[in-house]
Design an enzyme around this catalytic site. Structure first.
Site, PDB file in Angstrom:
ATOM      1  N   HIS A  58       0.829  -1.195   0.000  1.00  0.00           N
ATOM      2  CA  HIS A  58       0.000   0.000   0.000  1.00  0.00           C
ATOM      3  C   HIS A  58       0.867   1.249   0.000  1.00  0.00           C
ATOM      4  O   HIS A  58       0.445   2.311   0.422  1.00  0.00           O
ATOM      5  CB  HIS A  58      -0.953  -0.002   1.202  1.00  0.00           C
TER       6      HIS A  58
HETATM    7  S1  FES Z   1       1.943  -0.601   3.193  1.00  0.00           S
HETATM    8 FE1  FES Z   1       0.293  -1.904   3.717  1.00  0.00          FE
HETATM    9  S2  FES Z   1       1.387  -3.636   4.353  1.00  0.00           S
HETATM   10 FE2  FES Z   1       2.971  -2.309   3.911  1.00  0.00          FE
END
Ligand code: FES
Ligand code: HEM
Lengths: 490, 189
Positions: free
Chosen positions: B153
């Protein structure tokens, strides 16, 4: 309907003997042969039968796969490959099981939207709806557990992301996580318990399905007009042959689509990463769940802000579970007495918007949240140069041009110049142009998802003016035929 | 009620009945709890799983600018041999501006001699967002701040493993470890 009198007459000595000991043929006959069924059910009502077939297919192929599958981290991946290559018809069993999960969810989503549209959740069918929600929840759990079994990269890291959600729960989160995983991380012990539970849950689903059908047969089927059966003679037809044939036809069409996927596109809904054996040290660059979980995944990721003391991570988890939980409350949130949206012109518009929102949430779930929804509308990224002059003052200069490459060249030249001047800590970074991203879209859609259940449906039921409902199913059917020969005889 | 006359229905002793009901229910509940405990507890980490929870690692083999990735009990850890520029970058940060303020030295552990070796950084390899394993020098992608990048993410970590950008709430945690000798560390879960 449970009220209807049994019409079964045992035909021979054996069935007579059996009937007075275990009236199972009578039960089957009353439930699936003579059962009085509204005469106006359309094809949206065939998905219940389709779902029963789906469950049977998953259980049969699943039990067969389990004969050849090894739930051990060192062998699971290879055992699935062996099923695909060496086991006679193993490829077929696995393709059916994998595609079958998708077809199962396709059917259940249509079945649920059908219910929302025709008001199947309203009195006297609330318990029927609740049992359906339980089945849906168990299906999600089953599919989640099953997806770990082939032990590919998505299996491991997808499950990891989901299990880590539990870690967001305050105080007890970490211990719940360790309890679910049976250790500090996903390991062999996790795979074994997931296999055991993946085997168990479908049979629990089967049990709830029996309750679901029982709860259906007490009030009897709803129907697209939303008015209850008033005159069994005029409003209903026996289940067999009318609906055995209609359901049968729908099942055949469904199975044709199913077969096209199994034989020609078995991997089209899957992820290539899952054909790489699980490696806990490398996360695939783009983790996405199976398509049928995407809308809920999008809701999970849409919450990026804290509310008061509750952290975004926990809020996301709450929102995701709430998006399923709210379905359980629907019978009491939808205040309208009118069942079918055919007679609720305003609610109908919102319903279609809700379907669109669901599909678009799926799109958000599949996309990178930071990507622009409309790439062509996104402006050029800016280049930012940070530096510390020899006298210790820090500074930043931003370069923004129509074309990113021009900004980069200007920034690069400036960076060289600063270094030549003896500045330290000179870095060059990009600042992405502001644009409407999938995150923003997902946030709007998540808002609408909850508003639909918590605001729109409760208020609309009280405020809208519905159209006149037909007097009876019989009248509605005839009215529909008006102008045709049938009406002339009325 | 001790007399031999058959007891009339009116003379049922409600209080005794209640007592019997409560006692029976309480005993059953306690029994159910006792049965449930092993059924639930069996899912917790087993003895051998718990035992496999520390590892000694020779850090002299990690090349400058590179990292070693190890698994302990299935959990990933990064051992990074930082370049001089990376150490400066980690030091040269206004800590008060960080989402999870920690200085680089806070994130080191002393050598047996009580000095620090800033070249070696040991961190957990689990993104504090939802537990993906960030990519780093081993994959040739270090994110906007030169440390690690979590592709799940989009969390960016700097050369001290601190969160700088993205959804992860906290820095990559420093595991429980110690220097056994200047070139061997022992990480425990
Ligand atoms: S940014 Fe969501 S798990 Fe690493
Ligand atoms: C509700 C019904 C079920 C659903 C939705 C379901 C779903 C799934 C899914 C999504 C997978 C991963 C498939 C893949 O990516 O290859 C899977 C695998 C598997 N399932 Fe099921 N399943 C169901 C019932 C069952 C049953 C009853 C069994 C039998 C005991 C079973 C045994 C297996 C096995 C052995 C695998 C691993 C092999 C493989 O990956 O193909 N499943 N299941």
């Amino acid at each position: 309907m449970s009220g209807h009198e049994s019409t079964y007459k045992p035909g021979n000595a054996f069935t007579k003997w059996l009937d007075s000991r275990l009236p199972i043929i009578r039960l089957a006959s009353d439930s699936f042969i003579d059962f009085p069924t509204p005469k106006n059910l359309n094809y949206w009502y065939t998905f219940g039968g389709i779902l029963a077939i789906c469950l049977a297919i998953q259980i049969i192929t699943g039990v067969i796969l389990a004969m050849h599958y090894t739930p051990d981290v060192t062998q699971a991946f290879a055992s699935v490959e062996r099923i695909m290559r060496d086991v006679p018809f193993g490829w077929l069993m696995r393709n059916i099981h994998t595609v079958g999960a998708s077809m199962f969810f396709l059917a259940v989503y249509i079945h649920m939207f059908r219910g929302l549209y025709y008001g199947s959740h309203k009195a006297p069918r609330e318990v029927l709806w609740l049992l359906g929600c339980v089945i849906f929840f168990l299906m999600i759990a089953t599919a989640f557990l099953g997806y770990m079994l082939p032990w590919g990269q998505m299996s491991l890291h997808g499950a990891n992301v989901i299990v880590n959600l539990f870690g967001a729960i305050p105080l007890v989160g970490e211990s719940i996580k360790a309890w679910l995983l049976g250790g500090p991380s996903i390991g062999n012990q996790t795979l074994q318990r997931f296999f055991s539970l993946h085997y168990l849950l479908p049979f629990m689903i089967a049990g709830v399905v029996i309750l679901h059908i029982w709860a259906l047969h007490v009030p009897g089927n709803g129907n697209p007009e939303g008015v209850e059966v008033k005159d069994v003679e005029k409003d209903t037809v026996p289940f067999h042959p009318y609906y055995t044939v209609k359901d049968g036809f729908a099942i055949v069409v469904f199975l044709i689509i199913f077969a096209v996927l199994v034989f020609y596109l078995p991997n089209v809904l899957g992820h290539a990463d899952n054909y790489i054996e699980a490696n806990p040290l490398i996360t695939p660059s783009h983790i996405v769940p199976e398509w049928y979980m995407l809308p809920f995944y999008a809701i999970l990721r849409a919450i990026t802000f804290d509310i008061g003391p509750i952290q975004a991570k926990l809020l996301g988890v709450i929102a995701m579970f709430a998006s399923i939980g709210v379905l359980f409350l629907l019978p009491w949130l939808d205040t309208s007495k009118v069942k079918s949206m055919r007679y609720r012109p305003v609610a109908r518009q919102f319903f279609f918007a809700f379907v669109a929102a669901g599909l678009m949430l799926g799109w958000c779930g599949a996309s990178n949240p930071d990507d622009p929804v409309f790439p062509s509308l996104k402006g050029a990224d800016a280049i930012v140069v940070e530096f510390t002059d020899p006298d210790g003052t820090k500074g930043t200069v931003t370069f923004k041009e129509k074309r990113e490459i021009d900004a980069y060249e200007a920034g690069d030249a400036f960076q060289e110049q600063k270094i030549a001047e003896g500045a330290t800590g000179v870095t060059l970074g990009t600042q992405t142009a502001k644009t409407f991203t999938f995150l923003h879209l997902a946030q709007i859609l998540t808002g609408f998802y909850f508003a639909y259940f918590l605001i729109i449906l409760p208020l609309l039921g009280l405020r809208e003016t519905p159209k006149d409902e037909p007097e009876s199913i019989h009248k509605a059917v005839l009215a529909g035929k008006r102008g045709s020969a049938a009406a002339a005889t009325e | 009620m001790s007399d031999s006359q058959p007891t009339k229905p009116e003379s049922v002793d409600e209080e005794r009945r209640d007592f019997i009901h409560i006692a029976a229910i309480a005993t059953t509940a306690a029994g159910a709890g006792l049965v449930a405990y092993p059924l639930i507890d069996q899912m917790n980490a087993a003895g051998d799983t718990k035992a496999a929870s520390s590892l000694e690692i020779d850090i002299s083999k990690v090349e400058v600018g590179g990292e070693l990735r190890v698994l302990i009990g299935g959990k990933p850890f990064f051992i990074r041999h930082r370049t001089a520029a990376e150490i400066t970058a980690a030091d040269d940060v206004d800590i008060s501006l960080l989402p999870d303020p920690e200085s680089d030295t806070d994130r080191l552990r002393p050598l047996p001699s009580n000095d620090f070796n800033p070249a070696i950084l040991v961190t957990s390899g689990t993104c504090t967002h939802l537990g993906c394993v960030p990519v780093g020098p081993s994959q040739g992608l270090v994110g906007d701040f030169g440390g690690w990048y979590c592709p799940c993410h989009g969390s960016h970590y700097d050369t001290s493993g601190r969160i700088r950008k993205g959804p992860a709430p906290t820095n990559l945690p420093i595991p429980n470890y110690e220097y056994v000798t200047p070139s061997v560390i022992k990480i425990s879960l």
